[in-house]
Design a protein around this motif. Structure first.
Motif, PDB file in Angstrom:
ATOM      1  N   HIS A 297      74.307  55.747 -45.071  1.00  0.00           N
ATOM      2  CA  HIS A 297      73.976  56.729 -46.261  1.00  0.00           C
ATOM      3  C   HIS A 297      72.767  56.296 -47.094  1.00  0.00           C
ATOM      4  O   HIS A 297      72.897  56.641 -48.242  1.00  0.00           O
ATOM      5  N   LYS A 298      71.595  55.532 -46.414  1.00  0.00           N
ATOM      6  CA  LYS A 298      70.761  55.219 -47.428  1.00  0.00           C
ATOM      7  C   LYS A 298      69.646  56.455 -47.255  1.00  0.00           C
ATOM      8  O   LYS A 298      69.201  56.764 -46.289  1.00  0.00           O
ATOM      9  N   PRO A 299      69.235  56.830 -48.541  1.00  0.00           N
ATOM     10  CA  PRO A 299      68.337  58.024 -48.733  1.00  0.00           C
ATOM     11  C   PRO A 299      66.986  57.936 -48.033  1.00  0.00           C
ATOM     12  O   PRO A 299      66.659  58.974 -47.298  1.00  0.00           O
ATOM     13  N   HIS A 300      66.504  56.843 -48.053  1.00  0.00           N
ATOM     14  CA  HIS A 300      65.024  56.668 -47.560  1.00  0.00           C
ATOM     15  C   HIS A 300      65.217  56.865 -46.112  1.00  0.00           C
ATOM     16  O   HIS A 300      64.091  57.705 -45.344  1.00  0.00           O
ATOM     17  N   PHE A 301      66.163  56.528 -45.312  1.00  0.00           N
ATOM     18  CA  PHE A 301      66.335  56.506 -43.934  1.00  0.00           C
ATOM     19  C   PHE A 301      66.659  58.002 -43.609  1.00  0.00           C
ATOM     20  O   PHE A 301      66.251  58.631 -42.500  1.00  0.00           O
ATOM     21  N   VAL A 302      67.449  58.763 -44.441  1.00  0.00           N
ATOM     22  CA  VAL A 302      68.020  60.237 -44.026  1.00  0.00           C
ATOM     23  C   VAL A 302      66.535  60.926 -44.247  1.00  0.00           C
ATOM     24  O   VAL A 302      66.354  61.931 -43.228  1.00  0.00           O
ATOM     25  N   LEU A 409      75.280  43.757 -55.559  1.00  0.00           N
ATOM     26  CA  LEU A 409      76.025  44.886 -55.293  1.00  0.00           C
ATOM     27  C   LEU A 409      76.159  45.400 -53.913  1.00  0.00           C
ATOM     28  O   LEU A 409      77.120  45.802 -53.410  1.00  0.00           O
ATOM     29  N   GLU A 410      75.003  45.238 -53.465  1.00  0.00           N
ATOM     30  CA  GLU A 410      74.766  45.995 -52.034  1.00  0.00           C
ATOM     31  C   GLU A 410      75.285  45.009 -50.960  1.00  0.00           C
ATOM     32  O   GLU A 410      75.697  45.332 -50.018  1.00  0.00           O
ATOM     33  N   ARG A 411      75.136  43.649 -51.203  1.00  0.00           N
ATOM     34  CA  ARG A 411      75.633  42.602 -50.034  1.00  0.00           C
ATOM     35  C   ARG A 411      76.731  41.635 -50.299  1.00  0.00           C
ATOM     36  O   ARG A 411      77.337  41.367 -49.502  1.00  0.00           O
ATOM     37  N   GLU A 412      77.111  41.768 -51.691  1.00  0.00           N
ATOM     38  CA  GLU A 412      78.034  40.810 -51.993  1.00  0.00           C
ATOM     39  C   GLU A 412      79.508  41.640 -52.411  1.00  0.00           C
ATOM     40  O   GLU A 412      80.566  40.931 -52.547  1.00  0.00           O
ATOM     41  N   THR A 413      79.509  43.096 -52.484  1.00  0.00           N
ATOM     42  CA  THR A 413      80.635  43.897 -52.886  1.00  0.00           C
ATOM     43  C   THR A 413      80.822  45.099 -51.900  1.00  0.00           C
ATOM     44  O   THR A 413      79.995  45.262 -50.933  1.00  0.00           O
ATOM     45  N   ARG A 414      81.841  45.898 -52.203  1.00  0.00           N
ATOM     46  CA  ARG A 414      82.112  47.143 -51.280  1.00  0.00           C
ATOM     47  C   ARG A 414      81.216  48.390 -51.874  1.00  0.00           C
ATOM     48  O   ARG A 414      81.774  49.463 -51.381  1.00  0.00           O
ATOM     49  N   MET A 415      80.241  48.009 -52.633  1.00  0.00           N
ATOM     50  CA  MET A 415      79.479  49.224 -53.217  1.00  0.00           C
ATOM     51  C   MET A 415      79.104  50.145 -51.988  1.00  0.00           C
ATOM     52  O   MET A 415      79.066  51.222 -52.187  1.00  0.00           O
ATOM     53  N   PRO A 416      78.354  49.641 -50.931  1.00  0.00           N
ATOM     54  CA  PRO A 416      77.964  50.468 -49.923  1.00  0.00           C
ATOM     55  C   PRO A 416      79.251  51.411 -49.264  1.00  0.00           C
ATOM     56  O   PRO A 416      78.834  52.723 -49.050  1.00  0.00           O
ATOM     57  N   PHE A 418      81.700  52.273 -50.994  1.00  0.00           N
ATOM     58  CA  PHE A 418      82.195  53.095 -52.128  1.00  0.00           C
ATOM     59  C   PHE A 418      81.255  54.395 -52.292  1.00  0.00           C
ATOM     60  O   PHE A 418      81.682  55.567 -52.285  1.00  0.00           O
ATOM     61  N   LEU A 419      80.056  54.031 -52.207  1.00  0.00           N
ATOM     62  CA  LEU A 419      79.050  55.025 -52.145  1.00  0.00           C
ATOM     63  C   LEU A 419      78.977  56.005 -51.169  1.00  0.00           C
ATOM     64  O   LEU A 419      78.692  57.365 -51.254  1.00  0.00           O
ATOM     65  N   ALA A 420      79.279  55.545 -49.863  1.00  0.00           N
ATOM     66  CA  ALA A 420      79.233  56.503 -48.752  1.00  0.00           C
ATOM     67  C   ALA A 420      80.498  57.507 -48.764  1.00  0.00           C
ATOM     68  O   ALA A 420      80.171  58.830 -48.699  1.00  0.00           O
ATOM     69  N   GLN A 421      81.562  57.071 -49.453  1.00  0.00           N
ATOM     70  CA  GLN A 421      82.634  58.166 -49.851  1.00  0.00           C
ATOM     71  C   GLN A 421      81.977  59.293 -51.125  1.00  0.00           C
ATOM     72  O   GLN A 421      82.257  60.257 -50.944  1.00  0.00           O
ATOM     73  N   VAL A 422      81.550  58.488 -51.879  1.00  0.00           N
ATOM     74  CA  VAL A 422      80.965  59.289 -53.160  1.00  0.00           C
ATOM     75  C   VAL A 422      79.937  60.364 -52.581  1.00  0.00           C
ATOM     76  O   VAL A 422      80.102  61.634 -53.034  1.00  0.00           O
ATOM     77  N   GLU A 459      72.490  55.412 -60.568  1.00  0.00           N
ATOM     78  CA  GLU A 459      71.099  55.685 -60.153  1.00  0.00           C
ATOM     79  C   GLU A 459      70.997  55.999 -58.618  1.00  0.00           C
ATOM     80  O   GLU A 459      69.980  56.717 -58.191  1.00  0.00           O
ATOM     81  N   ALA A 460      71.892  55.390 -57.929  1.00  0.00           N
ATOM     82  CA  ALA A 460      71.999  55.483 -56.473  1.00  0.00           C
ATOM     83  C   ALA A 460      71.959  57.157 -55.881  1.00  0.00           C
ATOM     84  O   ALA A 460      71.794  57.655 -55.239  1.00  0.00           O
ATOM     85  N   LEU A 461      73.000  57.559 -56.740  1.00  0.00           N
ATOM     86  CA  LEU A 461      73.523  59.054 -56.281  1.00  0.00           C
ATOM     87  C   LEU A 461      72.349  59.800 -56.673  1.00  0.00           C
ATOM     88  O   LEU A 461      72.165  60.873 -55.956  1.00  0.00           O
TER      89      LEU A 461
END
Length: 487
Positions: A297-302, A409-416, A418-422, A459-461
């Motif tokens: 779910h990375k916007p640039h690639f979509v 946040l992108e590499r050390e946590t489950r933020m990616p 989390f955001l995929a669900q969001v 910011e990501a959303l």
């Protein structure tokens, strides 16, 4: 935690390399954005002196980079100079080439003749890399794969199949397609000559510095067909080079071979192989966009999928004989159809679309903000279940806008995750609200201090929705006046 997390130790080691090499203490050390690798880059400055400090715990990859840097510089091919390397080979200092890539220049200036000349310069340098440096390259120094052979080609085809084609709900004969892909990989694996192949030769990996071009990120170089690199540059999806440019630049590359007195190239055979690798590169790129965009779910690639499908459509139209495998050809025609392209097209903002999305970050210490929309519709997402960067001294005085916090946040946590669900939940309402003519949708992200996790997520959303739907988004950080920032 990954080993490459930015730390005081990393900064200190790179500062020491800088001081030992230049004889002056650094004044500023700034973490630079990264893409898909685990390498960390820092711009280190003291007055007018600037260098790039790199930290990477993957020592075999570093050794490959050092080897190819020395080899390419020996043949007067423009790559950053490596000034200094730490004893453990995890840290190194290299030349600062600024921040303008050839892709940036193309986007800024457009398809001007001066930009086209930079593409010619890049292909001239590429010819020297492939054919001159390639003559004496020790391919046992390659990191990972030494040769772009049948297995590597089949891996690219499967990457496309599993991460893009299979996600589109298109019916095809899977057994027949696998058989055709096997035949295609054997055919392409036999194409000669095999020289030094860059592997990811695209305009984002070509820096423009003081009127010349420089190559970066060539750690993946291996033995392979030179046509693949040319295809990678000329058919880069987001670049969308016109057909006249592609032909002119390919002709320029062939002229460069003549100027280098490369005599063992049959131009007709070479161009035939080039077309086959153009198709392979398009498919490999679609696989990457599917993996990074549709799954992660990375916007640039979509947003890159639409241009890549247009590339595929153009290729198939001009080359009705390729691919010479009926099931694969049929699948590619369906994937590049107008209907499929419209699915991934960047939407045009219309006057009739009334929806405006309001996104905010907040601190739970101040309570959940009230929705000011007419119908009170929206989401509140709690980010407190994610590891808090504010617990660490390195991030305490930064925010979710800062590069170091983003990478944490992108590499050390489950933020990616989390955001995929969001993204999925919010997209469902956005599409429904657009269809029904609703005017407002609110989304709020909360965390303890409203400074790190919630700010990053908001910011990501916002970026995701603007990229996917091209709709107006208002973004606010409600606790901004109380952020704890460094002096």
């Amino acid at each position: 935690m990954t080993a490459n997390k930015p730390s005081t130790q990393t900064i200190s080691a790179l500062e020491k390399l800088f001081e030992d090499h230049f004889g002056i203490k650094p004044e500023q050390v700034n973490l630079l954005p990264v893409s898909g690798s685990d390498r960390r880059y820092y711009r280190i400055t003291a007055g007018s002196i600037s260098a790039i400090g790199t930290y990477n715990t993957n020592i075999p990859e570093n050794n490959t980079y050092f080897y190819f840097t020395e080899l390419l510089r020996k043949h007067e091919i423009n790559v950053p100079q490596v000034y200094s390397i730490s004893k453990d080979k995890k840290y190194y200092l290299q030349q600062d080439l600024g921040g303008t890539s050839l892709f940036d220049l193309l986007n800024k200036d457009g398809q001007t003749d001066s930009v086209r000349q930079y593409f010619h310069k890049a292909l001239e340098q590429l010819a020297k890399m492939q054919w001159l440096a390639g003559r004496e390259a020790d391919y046992y120094q390659c990191y990972g794969t030494r040769s772009f052979d049948e297995k590597a080609i089949m891996a690219d085809l499967l990457y496309f199949k599993y991460y893009f084609a299979d996600l589109q709900n298109i019916q095809y004969d899977r057994a027949l397609l696998m058989d055709e892909m096997g035949q295609m990989s054997k055919e392409l694996g036999r194409i000669q000559p095999q020289m030094l192949m860059y592997r990811d030769f695209q305009s984002r990996n070509i820096m423009v510095h003081e009127g010349d071009v420089y190559f970066i990120d060539f750690q993946g170089a291996m033995q392979g067909p030179p046509q693949y690199d040319i295809a990678s540059l000329l058919w880069q999806a987001k670049a969308q080079l016109p057909e006249a440019w592609k032909e002119d630049l390919l002709n320029g590359y062939m002229t460069s071979l003549n100027n280098l007195h490369i005599t063992r190239v049959d131009e007709i055979h070479f161009r035939k192989g080039y077309l086959q690798f153009v198709l392979l590169r398009i498919l490999q790129v679609l696989g990457a966009y599917g993996f990074r965009g549709l799954l992660q779910h990375k916007p640039h690639f979509v947003s890159s999928i639409g241009p890549a499908l247009k590339n595929l459509e153009n290729f198939l139209a001009v080359n009705p004989h390729l691919p010479a495998y009926p099931e694969l050809r049929k699948l590619l025609e369906r994937l590049s159809s107008a209907d499929m392209q419209s699915r991934y097209a960047q939407p045009e903002r219309t006057e009739t679309a009334k929806l405006q999305v309001s996104i905010c970050s907040f601190s739970y210490k101040n309570g959940i903000p009230k929705d000011k929309g007419a119908h009170g519709g929206g989401y509140v997402f709690d980010c407190r279940g994610l590891l808090n960067p504010g617990r660490y001294a390195a991030y305490k005085h930064q925010t979710g806008r800062d590069e170091a916090v983003k990478q944490f946040l992108e590499r050390e946590t489950r933020m990616p995750e989390f955001l995929a669900q969001v993204y999925g939940l919010v997209s469902l309402n956005v599409e429904d609200y657009l269809a029904r003519g609703f005017e407002n949708l609110s989304v709020a992200f909360g965390c303890t201090g409203g400074q790190h996790r919630s700010v990053y997520a908001a910011e990501a959303l916002a970026k995701y929705l603007q990229s996917k739907y091209n709709i107006p988004v208002t973004l606010s950080h409600l606790n901004q006046e109380k952020w704890v920032l460094g002096e």
